[in-house]
Scaffold this motif. Sequence first.
Motif, mmCIF file in Angstrom:
data_model
loop_
_atom_site.group_PDB
_atom_site.id
_atom_site.type_symbol
_atom_site.label_atom_id
_atom_site.label_comp_id
_atom_site.label_asym_id
_atom_site.label_seq_id
_atom_site.Cartn_x
_atom_site.Cartn_y
_atom_site.Cartn_z
ATOM 1 N N ILE A 7 31.563 -18.678 4.436
ATOM 2 C CA ILE A 7 31.559 -17.772 3.291
ATOM 3 C C ILE A 7 30.591 -18.294 2.236
ATOM 4 O O ILE A 7 30.215 -19.466 2.245
ATOM 5 N N THR A 8 30.201 -17.409 1.341
ATOM 6 C CA THR A 8 29.397 -17.774 0.183
ATOM 7 C C THR A 8 30.004 -17.110 -1.042
ATOM 8 O O THR A 8 30.743 -16.125 -0.931
ATOM 9 N N GLY A 9 29.686 -17.632 -2.204
ATOM 10 C CA GLY A 9 30.184 -17.031 -3.428
ATOM 11 C C GLY A 9 29.588 -17.700 -4.653
ATOM 12 O O GLY A 9 28.788 -18.627 -4.553
ATOM 13 N N VAL A 10 30.007 -17.209 -5.810
ATOM 14 C CA VAL A 10 29.534 -17.723 -7.096
ATOM 15 C C VAL A 10 30.728 -17.875 -8.026
ATOM 16 O O VAL A 10 31.594 -16.994 -8.068
ATOM 17 N N VAL A 11 30.780 -18.986 -8.743
ATOM 18 C CA VAL A 11 31.775 -19.188 -9.799
ATOM 19 C C VAL A 11 31.055 -19.752 -11.018
ATOM 20 O O VAL A 11 29.940 -20.272 -10.916
ATOM 21 N N ILE A 12 31.712 -19.680 -12.148
ATOM 22 C CA ILE A 12 31.182 -20.248 -13.384
ATOM 23 C C ILE A 12 31.931 -21.550 -13.667
ATOM 24 O O ILE A 12 33.162 -21.582 -13.646
ATOM 25 N N GLY A 13 31.179 -22.608 -13.928
ATOM 26 C CA GLY A 13 31.774 -23.901 -14.203
ATOM 27 C C GLY A 13 32.650 -23.879 -15.443
ATOM 28 O O GLY A 13 32.424 -23.095 -16.371
ATOM 29 N N ASP A 23 41.861 -15.678 -1.820
ATOM 30 C CA ASP A 23 40.962 -14.575 -1.482
ATOM 31 C C ASP A 23 39.486 -14.938 -1.642
ATOM 32 O O ASP A 23 38.619 -14.222 -1.153
ATOM 33 N N LYS A 24 39.172 -16.062 -2.286
ATOM 34 C CA LYS A 24 37.782 -16.506 -2.424
ATOM 35 C C LYS A 24 37.342 -17.402 -1.277
ATOM 36 O O LYS A 24 36.161 -17.658 -1.107
ATOM 37 N N CYS A 25 38.309 -17.923 -0.493
ATOM 38 C CA CYS A 25 37.969 -18.782 0.640
ATOM 39 C C CYS A 25 38.953 -18.540 1.774
ATOM 40 O O CYS A 25 38.600 -17.938 2.772
ATOM 41 N N GLY A 26 40.190 -19.035 1.658
ATOM 42 C CA GLY A 26 41.226 -18.727 2.626
ATOM 43 C C GLY A 26 41.325 -19.624 3.848
ATOM 44 O O GLY A 26 42.116 -19.363 4.741
ATOM 45 N N PHE A 27 40.536 -20.696 3.917
ATOM 46 C CA PHE A 27 40.629 -21.621 5.051
ATOM 47 C C PHE A 27 40.254 -23.026 4.577
ATOM 48 O O PHE A 27 39.618 -23.190 3.538
ATOM 49 N N GLY A 76 40.959 -23.546 0.802
ATOM 50 C CA GLY A 76 39.753 -23.525 -0.018
ATOM 51 C C GLY A 76 39.344 -24.921 -0.436
ATOM 52 O O GLY A 76 39.458 -25.866 0.327
ATOM 53 N N PHE A 77 38.906 -25.057 -1.683
ATOM 54 C CA PHE A 77 38.450 -26.355 -2.186
ATOM 55 C C PHE A 77 38.518 -26.359 -3.706
ATOM 56 O O PHE A 77 38.573 -25.310 -4.345
ATOM 57 N N GLU A 95 28.675 -22.440 -0.707
ATOM 58 C CA GLU A 95 28.629 -22.056 0.700
ATOM 59 C C GLU A 95 29.637 -22.959 1.408
ATOM 60 O O GLU A 95 29.626 -24.169 1.205
ATOM 61 N N VAL A 96 30.521 -22.363 2.201
ATOM 62 C CA VAL A 96 31.624 -23.102 2.817
ATOM 63 C C VAL A 96 31.670 -22.802 4.317
ATOM 64 O O VAL A 96 31.563 -21.653 4.729
ATOM 65 N N TRP A 97 31.869 -23.864 5.091
ATOM 66 C CA TRP A 97 32.053 -23.738 6.534
ATOM 67 C C TRP A 97 33.421 -24.294 6.891
ATOM 68 O O TRP A 97 33.886 -25.244 6.283
ATOM 69 N N GLY A 98 34.061 -23.724 7.904
ATOM 70 C CA GLY A 98 35.353 -24.236 8.314
ATOM 71 C C GLY A 98 35.586 -24.078 9.797
ATOM 72 O O GLY A 98 34.848 -23.469 10.504
#
Length: 98
Positions: A7-13, A23-27, A76-77, A95-98
Amino acid sequence: MSSTMHITGVVIGTGALLEVKGDKCGFKPSAVRIVNVTDGSVHVWQDTLGDDTAWEDKGGTMNLRTSGGIIPLADGFSIGTQGNLNAASDVLHYEVWG
């Protein structure tokens, strides 16, 4: 990385511990890459590193950060509080791999 989930995404620090899960990652991730667009640094965690760590590349200089880094979660993380990784209002692409 021969992973089946990606998955990929964007958050604000926030400057505080920031969770990306549900729902933003899930694994549970096997690898996470975060690009801090605001300051140009890149942070990489993989499951061969300890929790709360990350390799950081800023301006071509590599450092292993052993606190305030990336923490894997079951769904998630977490993004730690290390300044180049998660400063308030910084734009963070992940960017997250699982």
